[in-house]
Design an enzyme around this catalytic site. Structure first.
Site, short mmCIF file in Angstrom:
data_model
loop_
_atom_site.label_atom_id
_atom_site.label_comp_id
_atom_site.label_asym_id
_atom_site.label_seq_id
_atom_site.Cartn_x
_atom_site.Cartn_y
_atom_site.Cartn_z
N ASP A 89 -10.99 3.18 4.14
CA ASP A 89 -11.30 1.75 4.16
C ASP A 89 -12.81 1.51 4.16
OD1 ASP A 89 -9.44 -0.30 4.03
OD2 ASP A 89 -8.76 -0.03 6.09
N LYS A 93 0.83 -1.20 0.00
CA LYS A 93 0.00 0.00 0.00
C LYS A 93 0.87 1.26 0.00
CE LYS A 93 -3.83 -2.42 2.20
NZ LYS A 93 -4.57 -2.77 3.42
N GLN A 127 -4.44 -1.17 9.65
CA GLN A 127 -4.42 -2.53 9.10
C GLN A 127 -4.99 -3.53 10.11
OE1 GLN A 127 -3.59 -3.21 5.94
NE2 GLN A 127 -3.89 -5.41 6.15
N1 GUN Z 1 -6.97 -6.59 6.44
C1 GUN Z 1 -7.35 -7.35 5.37
N2 GUN Z 1 -7.92 -6.57 4.43
C2 GUN Z 1 -7.88 -5.31 4.90
C3 GUN Z 1 -8.32 -4.06 4.36
O1 GUN Z 1 -8.87 -3.95 3.26
N3 GUN Z 1 -8.10 -2.99 5.14
C4 GUN Z 1 -7.51 -3.07 6.37
N4 GUN Z 1 -7.36 -1.97 7.06
N5 GUN Z 1 -7.10 -4.21 6.90
C5 GUN Z 1 -7.30 -5.32 6.15
#
Ligand code: GUN
Length: 286
Positions: free
Chosen positions: A117, A50, A94
């Site tokens: 998100d 990311k 995350q």
């Molecule tokens: N863990 C697995 N997928 C995601 C996501 O799309 N966003 C976040 N913040 N954590 C995750």
């Protein structure tokens, strides 16, 4: 033989063709903060990806890494300071978080207008009412992948396996809003095979390797595999048995190179959108 839903190529096209040029037009670059608590190996890989893509997009980006022992209060203080930070348009914490931290409390603390998100209850609530602002990146990425491939969804029978707030639930809502008739399946579902066999559109988000055998797939069906599972030999595979499913499906996502890159592209798109909103006076009457 199915046609591939090539997320890798589409993500690159959206990132380079749309997000990067639009970001360059803003008076200041979109700002993305990614918070990682603990040392979960998969999370480290995702967070690294990311921030690398954010860098390529010319975004201002900040990765905040804290040890697993971080307290909930310490994490909440980080989130609150990002909420107030004028250089930050998007905040991503995350998941999963260490067990002593209540995930929902943390997600509830993120300023909804920076919740790229789409996990804050304001944003998931708006989505459920069909007036979405920020949509969770993985389901949004699946929908864009289907749309760009020209897959017709209206009137189709869709089956979503998985009911998480991150993927399954928002995915089911988006498919319903695209006029599919949606069945949501989960660990307690009876007769899963029969339901999968009837699906024109199948989205699988279980998180276990090759749980759906290829011979369950309805001939010509659209198969979207959200799973990314690492096998003992280090290779990655999805939740669907790709080798056999590809023989029956009409369209199918590969793993890797399907949904994964689209998730990251949607994070960039949401962050750009947040920055654009923040730098433009709000329009009247909406
Ligand atoms: N863990 C697995 N997928 C995601 C996501 O799309 N966003 C976040 N913040 N954590 C995750």
């Amino acid at each position: 033989m199915a046609q591939l839903l090539d997320g890798k190529t589409l993500a690159r096209r959206l990132n380079q063709g749309r997000v990067r040029p639009a970001a360059a037009e803003l008076s200041r670059p979109p700002g993305l903060a990614v918070v990682l608590v603990g040392s979960d190996a998969a999370s480290q890989v995702y967070v690294g990806k990311k921030t690398r893509v954010a860098e390529r997009m010319g975004f201002h980006h900040r990765q905040i890494t804290r040890p697993a022992e971080t307290t909930q209060d310490e994490l909440l203080a980080i989130v609150r300071s990002l909420n107030e930070d004028a250089a930050i348009d998007g905040i991503l914490v995350q998941l999963p978080l260490p067990k002593h931290i209540d995930e929902q409390t943390v997600l509830d603390t993120i300023e909804p207008t920076k919740d790229v998100d789409g996990f804050h209850p304001v944003n998931s609530g708006l989505l459920s009412q069909g007036r979405a602002r920020f949509v969770a990146c993985t389901p949004k990425g699946c929908m864009v992948l289907l749309r760009e491939a020209g897959v017709e969804l209206s009137g189709k029978d869709a089956v979503v396996i998985g009911r998480s707030n991150i993927v399954g639930r928002p995915m089911a809502q988006l498919l319903e809003q695209a006029n599919c008739t949606v069945t949501v399946c989960h660990s307690r579902t009876r007769g899963l095979e029969e339901k999968v066999r009837a699906a024109d559109v199948l989205v699988v988000a279980i998180g276990r390797p090759r749980q759906v055998p290829g011979d369950w797939i309805k001939p010509g069906a659209v198969v979207v595999d959200v799973g990314i599972n690492r096998l003992d030999d280090g290779t990655l595979c999805g939740d669907v048995d790709f080798e056999t499913a590809v023989e029956r499906a009409g369209w199918i996502t590969p793993v890797p190179g399907g949904v994964g890159p689209m998730t990251i592209a949607m994070l960039m798109a949401n962050t750009l959108e947040s920055a654009q909103r923040r730098q433009r006076p709000p329009s009247r009457g909406t």
